[in-house]
Scaffold this motif. Structure first.
Motif, PDB file in Angstrom:
ATOM      1  N   LEU A  28       2.342  19.168  48.515  1.00 34.56           N
ATOM      2  CA  LEU A  28       2.431  19.611  47.832  1.00 34.56           C
ATOM      3  C   LEU A  28       3.562  20.180  46.925  1.00 34.56           C
ATOM      4  CD1 LEU A  28      -1.239  21.358  48.278  1.00 34.56           C
ATOM      5  CD2 LEU A  28      -0.867  19.133  46.719  1.00 34.56           C
ATOM      6  N   GLY A  29       4.486  21.189  47.399  1.00 31.82           N
ATOM      7  CA  GLY A  29       5.148  21.480  46.112  1.00 31.82           C
ATOM      8  C   GLY A  29       6.031  20.445  46.172  1.00 31.82           C
ATOM      9  N   ALA A  30       6.551  19.179  47.458  1.00 28.85           N
ATOM     10  CA  ALA A  30       7.346  18.912  46.698  1.00 28.85           C
ATOM     11  C   ALA A  30       6.445  17.988  45.174  1.00 28.85           C
ATOM     12  CB  ALA A  30       7.285  17.130  47.585  1.00 28.85           C
ATOM     13  N   LEU A  88      -0.267  26.655  43.497  1.00 29.60           N
ATOM     14  CA  LEU A  88       0.048  24.917  43.030  1.00 29.60           C
ATOM     15  C   LEU A  88      -1.786  25.061  42.425  1.00 29.60           C
ATOM     16  CD1 LEU A  88       1.029  24.479  46.734  1.00 29.60           C
ATOM     17  CD2 LEU A  88       1.705  23.876  44.442  1.00 29.60           C
ATOM     18  N   ALA A  89      -2.740  25.846  42.934  1.00 27.67           N
ATOM     19  CA  ALA A  89      -4.110  25.227  42.062  1.00 27.67           C
ATOM     20  C   ALA A  89      -4.509  25.644  40.573  1.00 27.67           C
ATOM     21  CB  ALA A  89      -5.400  26.266  43.080  1.00 27.67           C
ATOM     22  N   LYS A 106       6.785  17.248  39.097  1.00 28.49           N
ATOM     23  CA  LYS A 106       6.463  17.036  37.839  1.00 28.49           C
ATOM     24  C   LYS A 106       5.338  15.749  37.412  1.00 28.49           C
ATOM     25  CE  LYS A 106       9.192  20.652  35.256  1.00 28.49           C
ATOM     26  NZ  LYS A 106       8.437  21.090  36.460  1.00 28.49           N
ATOM     27  N   GLY A 107       4.746  14.774  38.759  1.00 29.33           N
ATOM     28  CA  GLY A 107       4.443  13.937  39.443  1.00 29.33           C
ATOM     29  C   GLY A 107       3.119  14.048  38.380  1.00 29.33           C
ATOM     30  N   THR A 108       2.529  13.263  38.239  1.00 31.78           N
ATOM     31  CA  THR A 108       1.121  12.292  37.751  1.00 31.78           C
ATOM     32  C   THR A 108       0.064  12.265  38.229  1.00 31.78           C
ATOM     33  OG1 THR A 108       1.278  10.694  36.773  1.00 31.78           O
ATOM     34  CG2 THR A 108       1.370  12.548  35.714  1.00 31.78           C
ATOM     35  N   SER A 109      -0.183  12.222  40.150  1.00 27.89           N
ATOM     36  CA  SER A 109      -0.851  12.256  41.316  1.00 27.89           C
ATOM     37  C   SER A 109      -1.754  13.122  41.215  1.00 27.89           C
ATOM     38  CB  SER A 109      -0.381  12.435  42.192  1.00 27.89           C
ATOM     39  OG  SER A 109       0.680  10.606  42.573  1.00 27.89           O
ATOM     40  N   ALA A 110      -3.487  13.569  40.888  1.00 28.10           N
ATOM     41  CA  ALA A 110      -4.567  13.955  41.180  1.00 28.10           C
ATOM     42  C   ALA A 110      -4.433  14.594  42.719  1.00 28.10           C
ATOM     43  CB  ALA A 110      -5.411  13.790  40.420  1.00 28.10           C
TER      44      ALA A 110
END
Length: 368
Positions: A169-171, A202-203, A176-180
């Motif tokens: 999740l940190g990576a 993160l949330a 700044k990816g767009t994966s949900a």
């Protein structure tokens, strides 16, 4: 006019470093230079990557978080595990843990679940101190994100299985990816949730959904042990989504069974940090286990080769004790062994086996 780039100084620095260490090695013969460097500072060792413990946090029920500062950065991909070596009463012990940090950060953060009778986990929770020196390796394992990031990901973990997921999740956040991403985390109660501040940060990201499931207490988004109803409630699209699961064997097995039923096994990546419970077949626990190199022969009680070797007074090298790190391999020169995870047997002579997950079936000889 063509301008040639300036020659890189990196090869020169590497060459000078090799010459210096070569000279130091010649001067320090018959000992390795590390024998003298570590007198000044244990972190100066050149063969092993040593790290100093800079913080120990035991405030969360059921786990210990240890922050390490290595002499040189650990190289790993998000989700991989590293080998941690500690010396306890003069004996070096190696275990594998997944860092919860993003690769490239200075410190390595490990959150380690408390295990009754666990030698290394107990030492880190109760006896280790800030300033102690340990050894760390670079990353290993294939529990990693796909190179091409999918539009949606599902992550499920429980207990200290949170660590590789936090790294992932940190990576994703740093890219700044767009994966949900939907992250479903299982803990006994709210007090058993480690790294809560990081989770909540993160949330807060627009593309991350965090779902707490409490198995023994109130306050979570869901309650109880893993069940299909949980995914139907928060991720009804799960059967079409790449999914990563890390945690106790019961949780991993439950998710694996569900994905088998849904025909989506190819989308599932799993890692577990405990062996599943297994029953010893009375027919397997017969004959003897011969440890050829040490000359020891012991009655076969049906436990894994590693456990039986330790009971016989041997100390074979090992790490994770669950078939992940491949540190404990040895040659089975004769006989048959059973994989305690799958139940499959194999009797090919001269085969190299993982002794932590292989139980002897009748008479077996292992090169230990």
């Amino acid at each position: 006019m063509t301008v040639s780039p300036a020659p890189s100084r990196v090869p020169l620095r590497i060459g000078v470093r090799k010459l210096l260490f070569g000279a130091l090695g010649a001067l320090s013969t018959p000992h390795h230079p590390d024998r003298y460097l570590e007198l000044a500072d244990p972190l100066l060792a050149t063969v092993a990557n040593r790290a100093r413990i800079v913080r120990i946090d035991t405030s969360v029920h059921g786990s210990t978080t240890v922050i390490l500062r290595p002499a040189r950065p650990c190289r790993f991909e998000p989700g991989q595990h590293i080998r941690l070596a500690v010396v306890i009463e003069g004996v070096r012990h190696v275990r594998t843990f997944s860092p919860a940090t993003v690769p490239g950060t200075r410190d390595v953060v490990l959150t380690i679940g408390d295990r009754p009778g666990g030698l290394v986990s107990g030492h880190l929770a109760e006896r280790a101190r800030v300033g102690d020196v340990v050894e760390v390796s670079d990353g290993e394992g294939d529990f990693v994100l796909p190179e091409s990031r999918p539009p949606r990901l599902l992550m499920i973990s429980g207990g200290s299985g949170i660590t590789p997921v936090l790294s992932m999740l940190g990576a994703l956040a740093s890219e700044k990816g767009t994966s949900a991403v939907t992250f479903v985390y299982y803990a006994r109660t709210a007090a058993h949730v480690p790294r809560r501040a990081e989770l909540e940060a993160l949330a807060a990201l627009p593309n991350v959904e965090l779902v707490f499931v409490h198995t023994r207490g109130e306050g979570g988004h869901l309650r109880g042990r893993f069940d299909r109803a949980h995914l139907d409630a928060v991720a009804p699209w799960f059967a079409e989504t790449p999914t990563y699961v890390c945690g106790p064997s019961g949780l991993v097995e439950g998710v694996r069974n569900l994905y088998d039923e849904a025909g989506s096994t190819d989308l599932l990546r799993t890692e577990e940090f405990t062996l599943p419970a297994y029953d010893v077949d009375p027919g397997d626990a017969s004959g003897s286990v011969s440890f050829a190199e040490s000359g020891i022969v012991a009655p076969n009680n049906g436990a894994t080769v590693l456990e039986q070797a330790e009971n016989a007074g041997l100390a074979p090298e090992h790490g994770c004790r669950m078939g992940i790190c491949h540190t404990c391999t040895a040659v089975r020169s004769s006989g048959c062994t059973r994989d305690v995870r799958t139940g499959e047997t194999d009797s090919e002579p001269g085969t190299r086996i993982q002794i932590c997950i292989s139980a002897p079936v009748g008479n077996v000889t292992v090169e230990l």
